[in-house]
Design a protein around this motif. Structure first.
Motif, PDB file in Angstrom:
ATOM      1  N   LYS A 141      52.010 -29.069   6.666  1.00 26.56           N
ATOM      2  CA  LYS A 141      50.709 -29.389   6.136  1.00 26.56           C
ATOM      3  C   LYS A 141      51.067 -30.808   5.172  1.00 26.56           C
ATOM      4  O   LYS A 141      50.132 -31.794   4.733  1.00 26.56           O
ATOM      5  CB  LYS A 141      50.108 -28.480   5.338  1.00 26.56           C
ATOM      6  CG  LYS A 141      49.312 -27.659   6.283  1.00 26.56           C
ATOM      7  CD  LYS A 141      48.018 -27.095   5.290  1.00 26.56           C
ATOM      8  CE  LYS A 141      47.022 -26.796   6.378  1.00 26.56           C
ATOM      9  NZ  LYS A 141      46.278 -27.817   6.680  1.00 26.56           N
ATOM     10  N   THR A 163      35.266 -42.812   7.739  1.00 26.78           N
ATOM     11  CA  THR A 163      35.951 -41.552   7.545  1.00 26.78           C
ATOM     12  C   THR A 163      35.283 -40.657   8.526  1.00 26.78           C
ATOM     13  O   THR A 163      34.146 -40.049   8.452  1.00 26.78           O
ATOM     14  CB  THR A 163      36.122 -40.881   6.270  1.00 26.78           C
ATOM     15  OG1 THR A 163      34.853 -40.580   5.808  1.00 26.78           O
ATOM     16  CG2 THR A 163      36.759 -41.860   5.305  1.00 26.78           C
ATOM     17  N   GLU A 171      38.543 -35.644  13.565  1.00 24.45           N
ATOM     18  CA  GLU A 171      39.460 -36.022  14.529  1.00 24.45           C
ATOM     19  C   GLU A 171      38.989 -35.721  15.889  1.00 24.45           C
ATOM     20  O   GLU A 171      38.867 -36.404  16.860  1.00 24.45           O
ATOM     21  CB  GLU A 171      40.737 -35.425  14.376  1.00 24.45           C
ATOM     22  CG  GLU A 171      41.918 -35.920  15.077  1.00 24.45           C
ATOM     23  CD  GLU A 171      43.301 -35.543  14.659  1.00 24.45           C
ATOM     24  OE1 GLU A 171      44.244 -35.875  15.231  1.00 24.45           O
ATOM     25  OE2 GLU A 171      43.426 -34.725  13.659  1.00 24.45           O
ATOM     26  N   SER A 195      39.614 -43.455   9.774  1.00 26.65           N
ATOM     27  CA  SER A 195      40.627 -42.348   9.234  1.00 26.65           C
ATOM     28  C   SER A 195      39.949 -40.973   9.179  1.00 26.65           C
ATOM     29  O   SER A 195      39.015 -40.599   9.236  1.00 26.65           O
ATOM     30  CB  SER A 195      41.135 -42.874   7.833  1.00 26.65           C
ATOM     31  OG  SER A 195      39.943 -42.866   6.819  1.00 26.65           O
ATOM     32  N   GLN A 213      40.369 -36.921   7.336  1.00 29.38           N
ATOM     33  CA  GLN A 213      40.740 -36.439   5.990  1.00 29.38           C
ATOM     34  C   GLN A 213      42.299 -35.934   6.397  1.00 29.38           C
ATOM     35  O   GLN A 213      42.527 -35.300   7.178  1.00 29.38           O
ATOM     36  CB  GLN A 213      39.928 -35.324   5.654  1.00 29.38           C
ATOM     37  CG  GLN A 213      40.030 -34.544   4.357  1.00 29.38           C
ATOM     38  CD  GLN A 213      38.724 -33.694   4.015  1.00 29.38           C
ATOM     39  OE1 GLN A 213      37.930 -33.866   4.211  1.00 29.38           O
ATOM     40  NE2 GLN A 213      39.211 -32.390   3.777  1.00 29.38           N
ATOM     41  N   LYS A 214      42.850 -36.179   5.348  1.00 27.30           N
ATOM     42  CA  LYS A 214      44.530 -35.992   5.516  1.00 27.30           C
ATOM     43  C   LYS A 214      44.872 -34.381   5.368  1.00 27.30           C
ATOM     44  O   LYS A 214      44.104 -33.976   4.387  1.00 27.30           O
ATOM     45  CB  LYS A 214      45.194 -36.698   4.159  1.00 27.30           C
ATOM     46  CG  LYS A 214      45.097 -38.207   4.549  1.00 27.30           C
ATOM     47  CD  LYS A 214      45.860 -39.064   3.351  1.00 27.30           C
ATOM     48  CE  LYS A 214      45.710 -40.383   3.696  1.00 27.30           C
ATOM     49  NZ  LYS A 214      46.562 -41.144   2.645  1.00 27.30           N
ATOM     50  N   LYS A 215      45.668 -33.924   6.018  1.00 32.54           N
ATOM     51  CA  LYS A 215      45.793 -32.543   6.102  1.00 32.54           C
ATOM     52  C   LYS A 215      46.513 -32.047   4.879  1.00 32.54           C
ATOM     53  O   LYS A 215      46.263 -30.933   4.435  1.00 32.54           O
ATOM     54  CB  LYS A 215      46.854 -32.111   7.467  1.00 32.54           C
ATOM     55  CG  LYS A 215      46.376 -32.312   8.685  1.00 32.54           C
ATOM     56  CD  LYS A 215      47.610 -31.976   9.649  1.00 32.54           C
ATOM     57  CE  LYS A 215      46.791 -32.144  11.141  1.00 32.54           C
ATOM     58  NZ  LYS A 215      47.884 -31.843  12.345  1.00 32.54           N
ATOM     59  N   GLU A 216      47.090 -33.243   4.094  1.00 32.76           N
ATOM     60  CA  GLU A 216      48.014 -32.629   2.904  1.00 32.76           C
ATOM     61  C   GLU A 216      47.015 -32.068   1.690  1.00 32.76           C
ATOM     62  O   GLU A 216      47.116 -32.059   0.659  1.00 32.76           O
ATOM     63  CB  GLU A 216      49.080 -33.373   2.389  1.00 32.76           C
ATOM     64  CG  GLU A 216      48.414 -34.984   2.156  1.00 32.76           C
ATOM     65  CD  GLU A 216      48.770 -35.912   3.445  1.00 32.76           C
ATOM     66  OE1 GLU A 216      48.884 -36.966   3.336  1.00 32.76           O
ATOM     67  OE2 GLU A 216      48.733 -35.316   4.365  1.00 32.76           O
ATOM     68  N   THR A 217      45.789 -32.688   2.071  1.00 37.39           N
ATOM     69  CA  THR A 217      44.483 -32.464   1.156  1.00 37.39           C
ATOM     70  C   THR A 217      43.700 -31.284   1.199  1.00 37.39           C
ATOM     71  O   THR A 217      42.963 -30.845   0.426  1.00 37.39           O
ATOM     72  CB  THR A 217      43.369 -33.519   0.907  1.00 37.39           C
ATOM     73  OG1 THR A 217      42.814 -33.537   2.164  1.00 37.39           O
ATOM     74  CG2 THR A 217      43.987 -34.900   0.595  1.00 37.39           C
ATOM     75  N   GLU A 263      41.892 -40.041  -1.368  1.00 41.96           N
ATOM     76  CA  GLU A 263      43.216 -40.660  -0.566  1.00 41.96           C
ATOM     77  C   GLU A 263      42.755 -41.562   0.374  1.00 41.96           C
ATOM     78  O   GLU A 263      43.713 -42.677   0.390  1.00 41.96           O
ATOM     79  CB  GLU A 263      43.768 -39.375   0.027  1.00 41.96           C
ATOM     80  CG  GLU A 263      44.123 -38.030  -0.842  1.00 41.96           C
ATOM     81  CD  GLU A 263      45.699 -38.289  -1.115  1.00 41.96           C
ATOM     82  OE1 GLU A 263      46.473 -39.483  -0.692  1.00 41.96           O
ATOM     83  OE2 GLU A 263      46.185 -37.372  -1.898  1.00 41.96           O
ATOM     84  N   ASN A 264      41.823 -41.547   1.115  1.00 48.23           N
ATOM     85  CA  ASN A 264      41.491 -42.677   2.152  1.00 48.23           C
ATOM     86  C   ASN A 264      40.924 -43.875   1.689  1.00 48.23           C
ATOM     87  O   ASN A 264      41.386 -44.959   1.905  1.00 48.23           O
ATOM     88  CB  ASN A 264      40.184 -41.947   3.091  1.00 48.23           C
ATOM     89  CG  ASN A 264      40.594 -40.740   3.781  1.00 48.23           C
ATOM     90  OD1 ASN A 264      40.835 -39.404   3.072  1.00 48.23           O
ATOM     91  ND2 ASN A 264      40.854 -40.596   5.249  1.00 48.23           N
ATOM     92  N   ASP A 283      43.697 -45.936   0.522  1.00 51.86           N
ATOM     93  CA  ASP A 283      44.582 -46.740   1.089  1.00 51.86           C
ATOM     94  C   ASP A 283      43.806 -48.019   1.443  1.00 51.86           C
ATOM     95  O   ASP A 283      44.481 -48.958   2.193  1.00 51.86           O
ATOM     96  CB  ASP A 283      44.596 -45.956   2.729  1.00 51.86           C
ATOM     97  CG  ASP A 283      45.448 -44.882   2.592  1.00 51.86           C
ATOM     98  OD1 ASP A 283      46.483 -44.570   1.699  1.00 51.86           O
ATOM     99  OD2 ASP A 283      45.512 -43.829   3.191  1.00 51.86           O
TER     100      ASP A 283
END
Length: 512
Positions: A14, A203, A206, A236, A238-242, A273-274, A277
């Motif tokens: 993750k 955003t 996926e 983009s 949402q990042k998995k690490e969030t 986070e997005n 970037d």
């Protein structure tokens, strides 16, 4: 707390650390305190209201400098439309056309949503398409409406409940039916383009990527011809690490039946986070479902230009002062001038002891306060919509700041806090224009300006068991808590979200 080797492998997959997970568990244990409202922001005290002449000047100012700026339209668009059709999904589950008439069902269940849907069904942009699909061979109105809704929502049919909101038919014109995605392109052409190129970032989930790419292929060239604008669109996730760890009611990590830990998406606050970037000079932020039909488009665009013009003006001053502060020879008069600018134009509040600090401490504090991202946020008059609004708040260290606060962050059982909330005059439509660079042109690390103590703890159900989930500080709430913030009253026409399918019947979504 000891984690298994399987847990640690899950962390690596993750992109999260043991320390981050432990911090989140500690947050569950400590709880998240309510925000302490000091007072509502109102026109004249936290909210600006411009005259017609001032608005025209700000539009002109933006037009004068926009060609020198890199502009971007940033649109959160990951939500599926499931909640938008909630009432209709319930209708499909409950109604049986063979057992009762539609009128009896509506009266018995006091189903105002279905009543309105049926009454104005021909005004929905998807009406003709669905009607063509289901035909006319029905023995009753109830049977026909049921078939209509079934065609609209069933997985083996149109399946609109699965669609992202951005790709649903929203507006019906004489020659075409269009989506919010299409309307956002048209809107960007009016205020977010430089040298005939408009940049947009969405955003998305996926699972919807291919759908968005296909829609872009279908409409970008058409909107290009309509607006003489080329579009650079990117996406983009949402990042998995969030994602955040979930816990049980005893604040112990929640394990699924296979023994793995449960992580949940961190909410729209994860999108900081997005946003981080992106490095455009001016970033416009607006939700995917907040669009209007074309006859109102110019009014919306002018409002955006006013906000952007004001951002550029105030940012110019902030940059000049930030540069002066980096000069060791700044004198007392200049420092006082900068302090007044921060207070009167960027709504920065200093604690009473500021004037008693030594010069070096004052200088350090002024630098820290002025070297922050700036956001100019449109606020509409409160029309009774649920959600966030503009308030002055006070933290545990007695620091006062201007914030967008959600109702869930407020202790409404506290009489004084509830009264402040009740007296609020304005509402947050998610209408932001952001400056994310310093005076040297370097982009700020936006993660440095997040208040991690402004998240949300909610209760959910998973595998038949109760689970506590942690949402990160909201994108325009705690995620921007330490930005310099300016609120401006904007016209109500700029706020037209589609929370339920019946919102498509409102004037802003119905061409004349």
């Amino acid at each position: 707390m000891n984690f298994t080797s399987q847990d640690k492998e899950q962390f690596i997959a993750k992109g999260v650390t043991n320390e981050k997970v432990l911090e989140q568990i500690e947050t569950f244990k400590e709880g998240i305190p309510f925000v302490n409202l000091s007072k509502a922001a109102v026109v004249g005290d936290g909210i600006l209201k411009f005259s017609d002449k001032e608005e025209q000047e700000l539009v002109s100012y933006f037009e004068k400098y926009r060609l020198q700026k890199d502009l971007l339209k940033f649109t959160p668009a990951s939500g599926a439309a499931t909640r938008m059709f909630k009432a209709l999904f319930t209708f499909l589950e409950v109604y049986n056309a063979k057992e009762q008439s539609l009128d009896v069902y509506i009266e018995k269940n006091n189903d105002k949503a279905v009543e309105a849907f049926v009454r104005e069904i021909k005004d929905f942009p998807f009406y003709k398409d669905v009607k063509t699909r289901i035909g006319d061979n029905f023995s009753s109105e109830g049977e026909e409406v049921y078939a209509f809704v079934q065609e609209l929502l069933s997985e083996d049919k149109l399946n609109y409940g699965f669609f992202p909101k951005g790709l649903l038919p929203f507006h019906k014109y004489k020659d075409q039916i269009v989506t919010p995605f299409y309307e956002h392109l048209r809107e960007a052409a009016l205020y977010a383009k430089t040298n005939d190129v408009a940049k947009l970032h969405f955003t998305i989930s996926e699972q919807h990527q291919e759908m968005f790419l296909e829609k872009e292929k279908q409409v970008a060239e058409k909107v290009n011809k309509e607006t003489a604008t080329s579009f650079v669109v990117d996406y983009s996730f949402q990042k998995k690490e969030t994602d955040t760890i979930a816990v049980d009611l005893e604040n112990k990590p929640f394990r699924l039946k296979d023994g793995s830990l449960l992580f949940r998406p961190g909410g729209h606050g994860a999108l900081i986070e997005n946003l981080n970037d992106k490095s455009a000079d001016i970033i416009f932020i607006k939700n995917i479902d907040n669009v209007v039909v074309q006859e109102h488009l110019q009014a919306v665009a002018d409002s955006k230009k006013i906000l952007a013009g004001f951002l550029l003006k105030v940012q110019k001053k902030a940059f000049e002062y930030a540069s002066i502060l980096d000069n060791d020879k700044v004198d007392d008069e200049q420092m006082n001038e900068i302090r007044l600018f921060l207070k009167e134009e960027l709504n920065v509040r200093f604690r009473n002891g500021f004037i008693h600090l030594g010069k070096e401490e004052q200088l350090s504090l002024l630098k820290e306060k002025i070297n922050r991202p700036i956001r100019v946020c449109g606020m509409v008059k409160n029309l009774g919509d649920p959600g966030g609004g503009p308030f002055w708040i006070k933290d545990y260290q007695e620091n006062v700041s201007l914030q967008i606060v959600e109702s869930a962050q407020i202790d409404t059982s506290n009489f004084n806090q509830a009264k402040i909330l009740q007296n609020a005059t304005h509402f947050n439509p998610v209408d932001l224009v952001c400056g994310v660079k310093n005076y040297k042109g370097e982009k700020y690390n936006l993660l440095d300006f997040v208040n991690d103590k402004q998240g949300f703890i909610t209760e959910k159900t998973k595998e038949g068991r109760q689970v506590k989930a942690l949402e990160l500080p909201g994108l325009w709430n705690g995620a921007m808590a330490f930005w310099n913030t300016i609120f401006v009253e904007v016209p109500t026409i700029t706020f037209n979200p589609v929370k339920t399918v019946n919102d498509l019947l409102k004037t802003a979504h119905q061409p004349k």
